[in-house]
Scaffold this motif. Structure first.
Motif, PDB file in Angstrom:
ATOM      1  N   UNK A 243       0.837  -1.211   0.000  1.00 26.52           N
ATOM      2  CA  UNK A 243       0.000   0.000   0.000  1.00 26.52           C
ATOM      3  C   UNK A 243       0.874   1.265   0.000  1.00 26.52           C
ATOM      4  N   UNK A 244       0.596   2.169  -0.924  1.00 30.21           N
ATOM      5  CA  UNK A 244       1.405   3.377  -1.064  1.00 30.21           C
ATOM      6  C   UNK A 244       0.470   4.582  -1.183  1.00 30.21           C
ATOM      7  N   UNK A 245       0.821   5.675  -0.530  1.00 27.95           N
ATOM      8  CA  UNK A 245       0.112   6.941  -0.738  1.00 27.95           C
ATOM      9  C   UNK A 245       1.170   7.987  -1.100  1.00 27.95           C
ATOM     10  N   UNK A 246       0.927   8.741  -2.164  1.00 24.94           N
ATOM     11  CA  UNK A 246       1.955   9.685  -2.627  1.00 24.94           C
ATOM     12  C   UNK A 246       1.520  11.130  -2.368  1.00 24.94           C
ATOM     13  N   UNK A 247       2.395  11.875  -1.700  1.00 25.26           N
ATOM     14  CA  UNK A 247       2.156  13.312  -1.472  1.00 25.26           C
ATOM     15  C   UNK A 247       2.795  14.072  -2.629  1.00 25.26           C
ATOM     16  N   UNK A 248       2.056  15.042  -3.163  1.00 23.36           N
ATOM     17  CA  UNK A 248       2.629  15.822  -4.259  1.00 23.36           C
ATOM     18  C   UNK A 248       3.489  16.961  -3.706  1.00 23.36           C
ATOM     19  N   UNK A 249       4.739  16.985  -4.119  1.00 22.55           N
ATOM     20  CA  UNK A 249       5.659  18.027  -3.659  1.00 22.55           C
ATOM     21  C   UNK A 249       5.814  19.048  -4.787  1.00 22.55           C
ATOM     22  N   UNK A 250       5.494  20.313  -4.541  1.00 21.44           N
ATOM     23  CA  UNK A 250       5.734  21.310  -5.600  1.00 21.44           C
ATOM     24  C   UNK A 250       7.241  21.480  -5.791  1.00 21.44           C
ATOM     25  N   UNK A 251       7.640  22.031  -6.915  1.00 21.77           N
ATOM     26  CA  UNK A 251       9.077  22.153  -7.178  1.00 21.77           C
ATOM     27  C   UNK A 251       9.560  23.594  -7.237  1.00 21.77           C
ATOM     28  N   UNK A 252       8.669  24.535  -6.919  1.00 19.65           N
ATOM     29  CA  UNK A 252       9.102  25.933  -6.944  1.00 19.65           C
ATOM     30  C   UNK A 252       8.716  26.584  -5.622  1.00 19.65           C
ATOM     31  N   UNK A 253       9.568  27.541  -5.192  1.00 17.52           N
ATOM     32  CA  UNK A 253       9.321  28.158  -3.883  1.00 17.52           C
ATOM     33  C   UNK A 253       8.589  29.489  -4.060  1.00 17.52           C
ATOM     34  N   UNK A 254       7.334  29.439  -4.438  1.00 18.73           N
ATOM     35  CA  UNK A 254       6.563  30.687  -4.555  1.00 18.73           C
ATOM     36  C   UNK A 254       5.201  30.487  -3.880  1.00 18.73           C
ATOM     37  N   UNK A 255       4.415  31.569  -3.904  1.00 18.85           N
ATOM     38  CA  UNK A 255       3.148  31.535  -3.157  1.00 18.85           C
ATOM     39  C   UNK A 255       2.183  30.465  -3.666  1.00 18.85           C
ATOM     40  N   UNK A 256       2.105  30.340  -5.009  1.00 19.96           N
ATOM     41  CA  UNK A 256       1.186  29.345  -5.594  1.00 19.96           C
ATOM     42  C   UNK A 256       1.596  27.937  -5.153  1.00 19.96           C
ATOM     43  N   UNK A 257       2.892  27.704  -5.170  1.00 18.28           N
ATOM     44  CA  UNK A 257       3.379  26.376  -4.780  1.00 18.28           C
ATOM     45  C   UNK A 257       3.085  26.113  -3.302  1.00 18.28           C
ATOM     46  N   UNK A 258       3.222  27.160  -2.496  1.00 22.69           N
ATOM     47  CA  UNK A 258       2.924  26.952  -1.074  1.00 22.69           C
ATOM     48  C   UNK A 258       1.450  26.592  -0.873  1.00 22.69           C
ATOM     49  N   UNK A 259       0.577  27.258  -1.666  1.00 15.18           N
ATOM     50  CA  UNK A 259      -0.865  26.944  -1.541  1.00 15.18           C
ATOM     51  C   UNK A 259      -1.113  25.480  -1.905  1.00 15.18           C
ATOM     52  N   UNK A 260      -0.454  25.030  -2.962  1.00 18.03           N
ATOM     53  CA  UNK A 260      -0.612  23.627  -3.375  1.00 18.03           C
ATOM     54  C   UNK A 260      -0.112  22.692  -2.261  1.00 18.03           C
ATOM     55  N   UNK A 261       1.031  23.064  -1.688  1.00 18.99           N
ATOM     56  CA  UNK A 261       1.638  22.265  -0.621  1.00 18.99           C
ATOM     57  C   UNK A 261       0.713  22.187   0.587  1.00 18.99           C
ATOM     58  N   UNK A 262       0.095  23.339   0.921  1.00 16.13           N
ATOM     59  CA  UNK A 262      -0.818  23.386   2.073  1.00 16.13           C
ATOM     60  C   UNK A 262      -2.007  22.461   1.837  1.00 16.13           C
ATOM     61  N   UNK A 263      -2.502  22.454   0.575  1.00 15.85           N
ATOM     62  CA  UNK A 263      -3.625  21.565   0.239  1.00 15.85           C
ATOM     63  C   UNK A 263      -3.194  20.102   0.320  1.00 15.85           C
ATOM     64  N   UNK A 264      -1.972  19.837  -0.114  1.00 15.29           N
ATOM     65  CA  UNK A 264      -1.458  18.463  -0.053  1.00 15.29           C
ATOM     66  C   UNK A 264      -1.367  17.982   1.398  1.00 15.29           C
ATOM     67  N   UNK A 265      -0.982  18.914   2.283  1.00 16.61           N
ATOM     68  CA  UNK A 265      -0.917  18.552   3.711  1.00 16.61           C
ATOM     69  C   UNK A 265      -2.327  18.211   4.201  1.00 16.61           C
ATOM     70  N   UNK A 266      -3.323  19.020   3.799  1.00 14.69           N
ATOM     71  CA  UNK A 266      -4.705  18.730   4.207  1.00 14.69           C
ATOM     72  C   UNK A 266      -5.142  17.352   3.708  1.00 14.69           C
ATOM     73  N   UNK A 267      -4.776  17.061   2.455  1.00 16.91           N
ATOM     74  CA  UNK A 267      -5.160  15.754   1.886  1.00 16.91           C
ATOM     75  C   UNK A 267      -4.458  14.624   2.643  1.00 16.91           C
ATOM     76  N   UNK A 268      -3.204  14.875   3.005  1.00 17.91           N
ATOM     77  CA  UNK A 268      -2.462  13.851   3.754  1.00 17.91           C
ATOM     78  C   UNK A 268      -3.101  13.621   5.128  1.00 17.91           C
ATOM     79  N   UNK A 269      -3.527  14.727   5.765  1.00 18.07           N
ATOM     80  CA  UNK A 269      -4.182  14.585   7.084  1.00 18.07           C
ATOM     81  C   UNK A 269      -5.433  13.709   6.951  1.00 18.07           C
ATOM     82  N   UNK A 270      -6.202  14.007   5.899  1.00 19.80           N
ATOM     83  CA  UNK A 270      -7.437  13.226   5.678  1.00 19.80           C
ATOM     84  C   UNK A 270      -7.097  11.735   5.529  1.00 19.80           C
ATOM     85  N   UNK A 271      -6.065  11.476   4.736  1.00 22.85           N
ATOM     86  CA  UNK A 271      -5.662  10.081   4.492  1.00 22.85           C
ATOM     87  C   UNK A 271      -5.162   9.430   5.794  1.00 22.85           C
TER      88      UNK A 271
END
Ligand code: BJ8
Length: 420
Positions: free
Chosen positions: A160-188
């Motif tokens: 069983x594997x769950x993959x977190x998406x890591x953005x590759x750029x350090x800007x505001x949009x990427x941080x928003x994506x990262x924050x959403x990924x953390x929320x998804x990980x919490x749910x999982x």
């Protein structure tokens, strides 16, 4: 190892023949690499014990934890937030990935020209030689480098594997994506554990992990003294054990090492002569039991006094801000802390260059060995930027590429001696 451990491994479905072979190799190389060192701190006895029971007692503890309803999360990357896993009564374990023993099995499926760390972990699972893998309820992967990202797809067929998406750029949009990924990980993670994240359980987990990282900072910064009070190999071992030991017991054991090192510093007692040429390393991680580079450098007479690595400073230099009035704010603080890890998978990643210069100055090293695993594209390409920056700073710099095989040891030693 006790007969209880053998029973446990058989129940986990390990390939007993191969696993015996692996332990017998480890049983031979560890005393050779570790016990023969000069003037080791007495408090390293704990870590010797941990290694002697590497697939025994800790695995048993994980099984006991599962029997009481807890879950085990296997990981391969610093971007997986331990605090969230711990808050939900989960244990996070950095899985085996540091030996070439498992690589031939992986190469029946994966390309040969792939980084050793990836092939090593895949082989551990496909050949059933890692009890931690068999205990892990789930492996948390991440989209960092392409090699790992694609290998998790294959791994998903056998575990069983769950993959977190890591953005590759350090800007505001990427941080928003990262924050959403953390929320998804919490749910999982909540789904896997059946627990619910709260401000209280998350705050406790943050405190526990901050304490661990602070203690690692303390121990590692004592290495910067002249003479260095602990070998780089012993410090590396501690930094490796951080990934799978019980957090509180580990913190306590590192604290004891740091106390002993403080006494040594007062007495000017070291593991190498005061005038030995001090080196630091930068680059890819040293998954246990990859002790090769440190062993070659230190048996050549040069202490390793710092590592800019995920098994090193990138793991412990940043803490989570504990000041938060709400769960959401604390999750934000966690997201920020993890977004601030300077892995070469990010582009651009110039903050890493500053980190290397900073650590070089603090550790009072006389040169940097930039170590990259063969075929690791992000770190290999980023090496050029590091080289340019170190040249500009006037810092002696050596680029080395290697894998887990021992065939290049003499060549590495010659290059290191010529560099010094
Ligand atoms: S945060 S360094 S642990 S990704 S060495 S597998 S990058 S090809 S391990 Fe890493 Fe997380 Fe980054 Fe750290 Fe790929 Fe390179 Fe192999 Fe690597």
């Amino acid at each position: 190892m006790s007969s209880d451990s053998r029973e446990m491994w058989a129940e986990l479905g390990l390939n007993m023949g191969k696993h015996d072979e692996l332990l017998s190799i480890l049983g031979k190389i560890y005393p050779e690499i570790y016990h023969k060192q000069n003037n080791r701190p007495k408090s390293m006895t704990y870590f010797d014990f941990v290694i002697s029971e590497i697939h025994g007692l800790r695995v048993k503890e994980l099984i006991d934890h599962k029997n009481k309803g807890g879950k085990v999360f296997g990981t391969f990357c610093l971007y997986v937030p331990d605090e969230i896993i711990n808050a939900l009564n989960g244990i996070s374990i950095g899985l085996c990935a540091g030996t070439d023993f498992s690589i031939p099995d992986a190469e029946t499926v994966l390309p040969r020209n792939l980084c050793a760390l990836i092939k090593s972990f895949y082989g551990f699972k496909s050949a059933k030689i890692c009890p931690y893998f068999e205990v892990a309820d789930v492996v948390i992967g991440e989209t960092t480098c392409d090699g790992k990202t694609k290998t998790y797809e294959l791994l998903g067929n056998i575990h069983p594997v769950y993959v977190i998406e890591i953005p590759h750029r350090k800007n505001e949009e990427s941080f928003k994506l990262w924050r959403k990924e953390i929320d998804k990980f919490i749910e999982k993670a909540e789904h896997i554990t059946g627990e619910k994240l709260s401000l209280e359980n998350l705050r406790n987990a943050v405190k526990m992990n901050n304490n661990k990282r602070l203690t690692l900072q303390r121990m590692n910064s004592l290495r910067w003294n002249i003479p260095t009070p602990i070998s780089g190999k012993d410090a590396l071992l501690i930094n490796q054990v951080a990934f799978y030991d019980d957090v509180i017991r580990f913190t306590d054991s590192v604290s004891k090492v740091a106390d002993e090192l403080e006494e040594r510093v007062t007495k000017k007692e070291g593991t190498f002569p005061t005038d030995a040429v001090r080196l630091m390393t930068s680059g890819t991680p040293y998954a246990i039991p990859n002790w090769k580079l440190h062993h070659v450098v230190e048996t050549s007479g040069y202490p390793v006094v710092a590592e800019e690595s995920c098994v090193g400073s990138r793991y412990f230099s940043e803490l989570v801000n504990e000041n938060a009035d709400s769960l959401d704010e604390l999750i934000d603080n966690i997201a920020k802390r993890y977004f601030n890890i300077h892995c070469a998978c990010f582009t651009p990643n110039d903050e890493r260059l500053d980190d290397i210069v900073d650590l070089y100055k603090k550790s009072k090293a006389k040169g940097i060995i930039n170590y990259t695993l063969n075929f690791c594209t992000p770190y290999l390409v980023e090496s050029q930027k590091i080289k340019e920056r170190m040249n500009k700073e006037g810092i002696p710099f050596l680029n080395l590429e290697s894998d887990y095989g021992m065939g290049d040891v003499e060549q590495l030693a010659t290059r290191i001696q010529a560099f010094v």
